[in-house]
Design an enzyme around this catalytic site. Structure first.
Site, short mmCIF file in Angstrom:
data_model
loop_
_atom_site.label_atom_id
_atom_site.label_comp_id
_atom_site.label_asym_id
_atom_site.label_seq_id
_atom_site.Cartn_x
_atom_site.Cartn_y
_atom_site.Cartn_z
N LYS A 70 2.44 -2.55 6.67
CA LYS A 70 2.71 -2.34 5.24
C LYS A 70 4.13 -1.84 5.01
O LYS A 70 4.74 -2.15 3.98
CB LYS A 70 1.67 -1.39 4.64
CG LYS A 70 0.28 -2.00 4.54
CD LYS A 70 0.27 -3.29 3.72
CE LYS A 70 -1.12 -3.89 3.59
NZ LYS A 70 -1.13 -5.12 2.77
N TYR A 114 -1.80 -0.87 10.69
CA TYR A 114 -1.82 -1.15 9.25
C TYR A 114 -0.61 -0.55 8.55
O TYR A 114 0.07 -1.23 7.77
CB TYR A 114 -3.12 -0.59 8.65
CG TYR A 114 -3.27 -0.86 7.17
CD1 TYR A 114 -3.64 -2.12 6.71
CD2 TYR A 114 -3.05 0.15 6.23
CE1 TYR A 114 -3.79 -2.38 5.36
CE2 TYR A 114 -3.20 -0.09 4.89
CZ TYR A 114 -3.56 -1.36 4.44
OH TYR A 114 -3.70 -1.60 3.10
N SER A 134 0.86 -1.19 0.00
CA SER A 134 0.00 0.00 0.00
C SER A 134 0.89 1.23 0.00
O SER A 134 2.08 1.16 0.34
CB SER A 134 -0.88 -0.01 1.26
OG SER A 134 -1.48 1.25 1.47
#
Length: 300
Positions: free
Chosen positions: A189, A185, A172
């Protein structure tokens, strides 16, 4: 070799590489065939995973589809079969190491050695750090990065033996920059991008140039992964547009796939901007999505 000579060679290689990249802007890159390749896609029950499976089906790959959602992954397999591909669906929790190892052993025995893997399964819990449960943080890392380790450790030996394979990491833009209320998150990532880069370097150091690696880094994608995302400067992407870019990158062995492609330039510019300027850009960007903040559900 004399250090002076090595430095001259280095400069020559850098200049040649830039010229080569410039020429490639105007010459179409040859696409490889993935027909007959055994392709494992995690998180294949919906979104990017489902559409990526359908794209590989169009190329006549043999598909091995994983998802924690039985109904979703079986629907994807059915769609792939309609496109003329062979597809097997399996319910697998990518946060469970032993489940991963056991299923890959089964696939090797029943289907064959996987030659292309798309590590797409993901988990996200939008919330401020103090509102995020411990088990949500653990799950985020288990799925978004630790699962990659277990899958690649199980698949890499056969790829190394044949010097053939392709490992795709779905990461991402959050693996390159941070967004509030997505601390676990973003952290996972960043780890996924680091995993891709380190694995790429290690495979090259081992002389296995037949094993390719790619990493997908899009901005927000309209998959329902985060609720009601919006930004002023970045588009909210549609899944099919992202998958087209992903497949193009896979078929041309592109290392880092940014969607949209200008993100690469934006990230490079960030390294030279002062903190006050970056803070101003973030205010203008005004990234918003639904998140739990202070134990309340808000759009942030």
């Amino acid at each position: 070799m004399n250090i002076i000579v090595e430095l001259f060679l280095l400069v020559a290689i850098v200049i040649y590489s830039y010229l080569e990249a410039l020429v490639k802007l105007f010459i179409p890159v040859k696409r490889k065939s993935v027909s007959g390749e055994i392709v494992l896609i995690t998180g294949a029950g919906h979104g990017i995973g489902r559409l990526t499976a359908c794209e590989f089906a169009k190329h006549k790959s043999k598909l091995v589809l994983w998802d924690i959602n039985k109904h979703g992954v079986e629907e994807t397999a059915a769609e792939c079969r309609k496109l003329g591909a062979t597809a097997r669906a399996f319910v697998v929790d990518c946060s469970k190491k032993e489940e991963i190892y056991s299923m890959i052993d089964k696939i090797k025995n029943d289907i064959g050695d996987v030659t292309i893997v798309v590590n797409n399964a993901g988990a996200v819990y939008p919330a401020d750090l103090l509102s995020t449960k411990d088990e949500e943080i653990t799950k985020t890392f288990e799925v978004n990065i630790l699962g990659h380790f277990w899958i690649i450790k199980a698949l890499l030996p056969s790829m190394m033996q044949r010097n053939h394979g392709h490992i795709i990491t779905v990461a991402s833009i959050c693996g390159h920059g941070v967004i509030p209320y997505l601390i676990p998150y973003c952290s996972s990532k960043f780890a996924a991008v680091g995993f891709h880069r380190a694995l790429t370097a290690e495979v090259a150091a081992l002389g296995k140039n037949g094993i390719k690696t790619s990493c997908l880094c899009p901005v927000f994608v309209n998959t329902g992964f985060t609720k009601n995302p919006s930004t002023r400067l970045w588009p909210v992407l549609e899944t099919d547009d992202v998958v087209k870019k992903l497949m193009d990158g896979i078929l041309t062995d592109k290392k880092m796939i940014f969607v949209p492609s200008y993100l690469n330039l934006c990230l490079a510019l960030e390294k030279f901007l002062p903190e006050r300027a970056l803070a101003a850009i973030n205010r203008v960007q005004n990234v918003q999505f639904e998140a739990v903040v202070g134990h309340k559900h808000k759009k942030k």
